[in-house]
Design a protein around this motif. Structure first.
Motif, PDB file in Angstrom:
ATOM      1  N   UNK A   1       1.142  -4.143 -12.634  1.00 51.18           N
ATOM      2  CA  UNK A   1       0.335  -3.163 -11.893  1.00 51.18           C
ATOM      3  C   UNK A   1       1.155  -2.782 -10.661  1.00 51.18           C
ATOM      4  N   UNK A   2       2.037  -1.813 -10.841  1.00 44.72           N
ATOM      5  CA  UNK A   2       2.983  -1.463  -9.780  1.00 44.72           C
ATOM      6  C   UNK A   2       2.324  -0.764  -8.592  1.00 44.72           C
ATOM      7  N   UNK A   3       1.213  -0.107  -8.778  1.00 48.09           N
ATOM      8  CA  UNK A   3       0.584   0.672  -7.710  1.00 48.09           C
ATOM      9  C   UNK A   3      -0.105  -0.197  -6.652  1.00 48.09           C
ATOM     10  N   UNK A   4      -0.271  -1.488  -6.891  1.00 48.39           N
ATOM     11  CA  UNK A   4      -0.973  -2.361  -5.954  1.00 48.39           C
ATOM     12  C   UNK A   4      -0.185  -2.562  -4.648  1.00 48.39           C
ATOM     13  N   UNK A   5       1.107  -2.221  -4.665  1.00 52.28           N
ATOM     14  CA  UNK A   5       1.929  -2.362  -3.456  1.00 52.28           C
ATOM     15  C   UNK A   5       1.418  -1.440  -2.348  1.00 52.28           C
ATOM     16  N   UNK A   6       1.013  -0.229  -2.698  1.00 50.79           N
ATOM     17  CA  UNK A   6       0.602   0.763  -1.699  1.00 50.79           C
ATOM     18  C   UNK A   6      -0.661   0.317  -0.942  1.00 50.79           C
ATOM     19  N   UNK A   7      -1.743  -0.092  -1.631  1.00 49.78           N
ATOM     20  CA  UNK A   7      -2.920  -0.542  -0.865  1.00 49.78           C
ATOM     21  C   UNK A   7      -2.650  -1.796  -0.029  1.00 49.78           C
ATOM     22  N   UNK A   8      -1.829  -2.707  -0.547  1.00 52.49           N
ATOM     23  CA  UNK A   8      -1.527  -3.903   0.234  1.00 52.49           C
ATOM     24  C   UNK A   8      -0.644  -3.587   1.443  1.00 52.49           C
ATOM     25  N   UNK A   9       0.227  -2.584   1.296  1.00 49.05           N
ATOM     26  CA  UNK A   9       1.013  -2.140   2.457  1.00 49.05           C
ATOM     27  C   UNK A   9       0.084  -1.584   3.536  1.00 49.05           C
ATOM     28  N   UNK A  10      -0.900  -0.788   3.132  1.00 42.05           N
ATOM     29  CA  UNK A  10      -1.855  -0.215   4.083  1.00 42.05           C
ATOM     30  C   UNK A  10      -2.666  -1.329   4.755  1.00 42.05           C
ATOM     31  N   UNK A  11      -3.099  -2.324   3.965  1.00 42.39           N
ATOM     32  CA  UNK A  11      -3.834  -3.457   4.530  1.00 42.39           C
ATOM     33  C   UNK A  11      -2.960  -4.193   5.552  1.00 42.39           C
ATOM     34  N   UNK A  12      -1.689  -4.382   5.233  1.00 36.48           N
ATOM     35  CA  UNK A  12      -0.769  -5.039   6.165  1.00 36.48           C
ATOM     36  C   UNK A  12      -0.582  -4.238   7.442  1.00 36.48           C
ATOM     37  N   UNK A  13      -0.478  -2.909   7.310  1.00 37.92           N
ATOM     38  CA  UNK A  13      -0.337  -2.058   8.496  1.00 37.92           C
ATOM     39  C   UNK A  13      -1.587  -2.130   9.366  1.00 37.92           C
ATOM     40  N   UNK A  14      -2.767  -2.100   8.743  1.00 36.94           N
ATOM     41  CA  UNK A  14      -4.009  -2.208   9.509  1.00 36.94           C
ATOM     42  C   UNK A  14      -4.111  -3.562  10.210  1.00 36.94           C
ATOM     43  N   UNK A  15      -3.716  -4.621   9.517  1.00 36.42           N
ATOM     44  CA  UNK A  15      -3.742  -5.943  10.134  1.00 36.42           C
ATOM     45  C   UNK A  15      -2.756  -6.020  11.307  1.00 36.42           C
ATOM     46  N   UNK A  16      -1.596  -5.396  11.147  1.00 38.29           N
ATOM     47  CA  UNK A  16      -0.617  -5.368  12.238  1.00 38.29           C
ATOM     48  C   UNK A  16      -1.133  -4.604  13.440  1.00 38.29           C
ATOM     49  N   UNK A  17      -1.760  -3.449  13.210  1.00 36.46           N
ATOM     50  CA  UNK A  17      -2.337  -2.677  14.315  1.00 36.46           C
ATOM     51  C   UNK A  17      -3.437  -3.477  15.013  1.00 36.46           C
ATOM     52  N   UNK A  18      -4.225  -4.194  14.232  1.00 39.33           N
ATOM     53  CA  UNK A  18      -5.295  -5.015  14.812  1.00 39.33           C
ATOM     54  C   UNK A  18      -4.694  -6.118  15.679  1.00 39.33           C
ATOM     55  N   UNK A  19      -3.649  -6.782  15.188  1.00 39.69           N
ATOM     56  CA  UNK A  19      -2.990  -7.835  15.973  1.00 39.69           C
ATOM     57  C   UNK A  19      -2.444  -7.297  17.290  1.00 39.69           C
ATOM     58  N   UNK A  20      -1.796  -6.153  17.233  1.00 43.42           N
ATOM     59  CA  UNK A  20      -1.221  -5.551  18.432  1.00 43.42           C
ATOM     60  C   UNK A  20      -2.334  -5.147  19.398  1.00 43.42           C
ATOM     61  N   UNK A  21      -3.414  -4.582  18.879  1.00 45.37           N
ATOM     62  CA  UNK A  21      -4.521  -4.169  19.732  1.00 45.37           C
ATOM     63  C   UNK A  21      -5.137  -5.370  20.447  1.00 45.37           C
ATOM     64  N   UNK A  22      -5.366  -6.449  19.722  1.00 42.09           N
ATOM     65  CA  UNK A  22      -5.959  -7.646  20.327  1.00 42.09           C
ATOM     66  C   UNK A  22      -5.027  -8.228  21.381  1.00 42.09           C
ATOM     67  N   UNK A  23      -3.737  -8.283  21.092  1.00 39.97           N
ATOM     68  CA  UNK A  23      -2.786  -8.824  22.052  1.00 39.97           C
ATOM     69  C   UNK A  23      -2.712  -7.948  23.305  1.00 39.97           C
ATOM     70  N   UNK A  24      -2.683  -6.637  23.125  1.00 44.11           N
ATOM     71  CA  UNK A  24      -2.625  -5.722  24.271  1.00 44.11           C
ATOM     72  C   UNK A  24      -3.898  -5.833  25.101  1.00 44.11           C
TER      73      UNK A  24
END
Length: 127
Positions: free
Chosen positions: A41-64
């Motif tokens: 299932x090659x297309x699963x990379x795209x949603x997981x990339x988006x989830x990772x980006x959202x988690x990264x933005x959340x981490x940065x927001x909390x730290x800031x």
């Protein structure tokens, strides 16, 4: 050459922001590639990339948010300072609170007893 501590602090913050943003993206992308190859299932990379980006933005927001709340001594409207349990005081109490231990002629036990009586009468007046 001696650098100011603020330079090192700034470099540390920039590094922390980068790590907090990139680690979730890389982990989710690697997990997506693994799942995609394992289950064809090659297309699963795209949603997981988006989830990772959202988690990264959340981490940065909390730290800031933590950094700016510590550095900002002035508080705007709607924010309130939380006092530790049992230490909350109003401005009136802080100004009018009785001072104890000023008399040097008394013994320590008498001074403490008088201080206790002053505080009791002070709080009895308030209530």
């Amino acid at each position: 050459m001696k650098y100011d501590k603020s330079v090192y602090r700034s470099l540390t913050l920039i590094t922390q922001f980068g790590i907090n943003m990139l680690v979730p993206i890389f982990l989710c992308t690697i997990a997506g590639v693994y799942i995609g190859k394992r289950f064809s299932v090659e297309w699963v990379v795209i949603p997981l990339f988006v989830v990772g980006a959202l988690a990264g933005f959340r981490n940065v927001f909390i730290m800031a948010h933590k950094i700016y709340s510590k550095e900002s001594p002035s508080r705007g409207k709607g924010t309130r300072r939380v006092e530790p349990a049992g230490t909350a005081r109003t401005v009136e109490n802080a100004v009018r609170q009785p001072e104890c231990g000023k008399e040097s002629d008394e013994s320590l036990a008498d001074s403490m007893h008088n201080c206790h009586l002053e505080k009791e009468s002070h709080y009895a007046e308030k209530n």
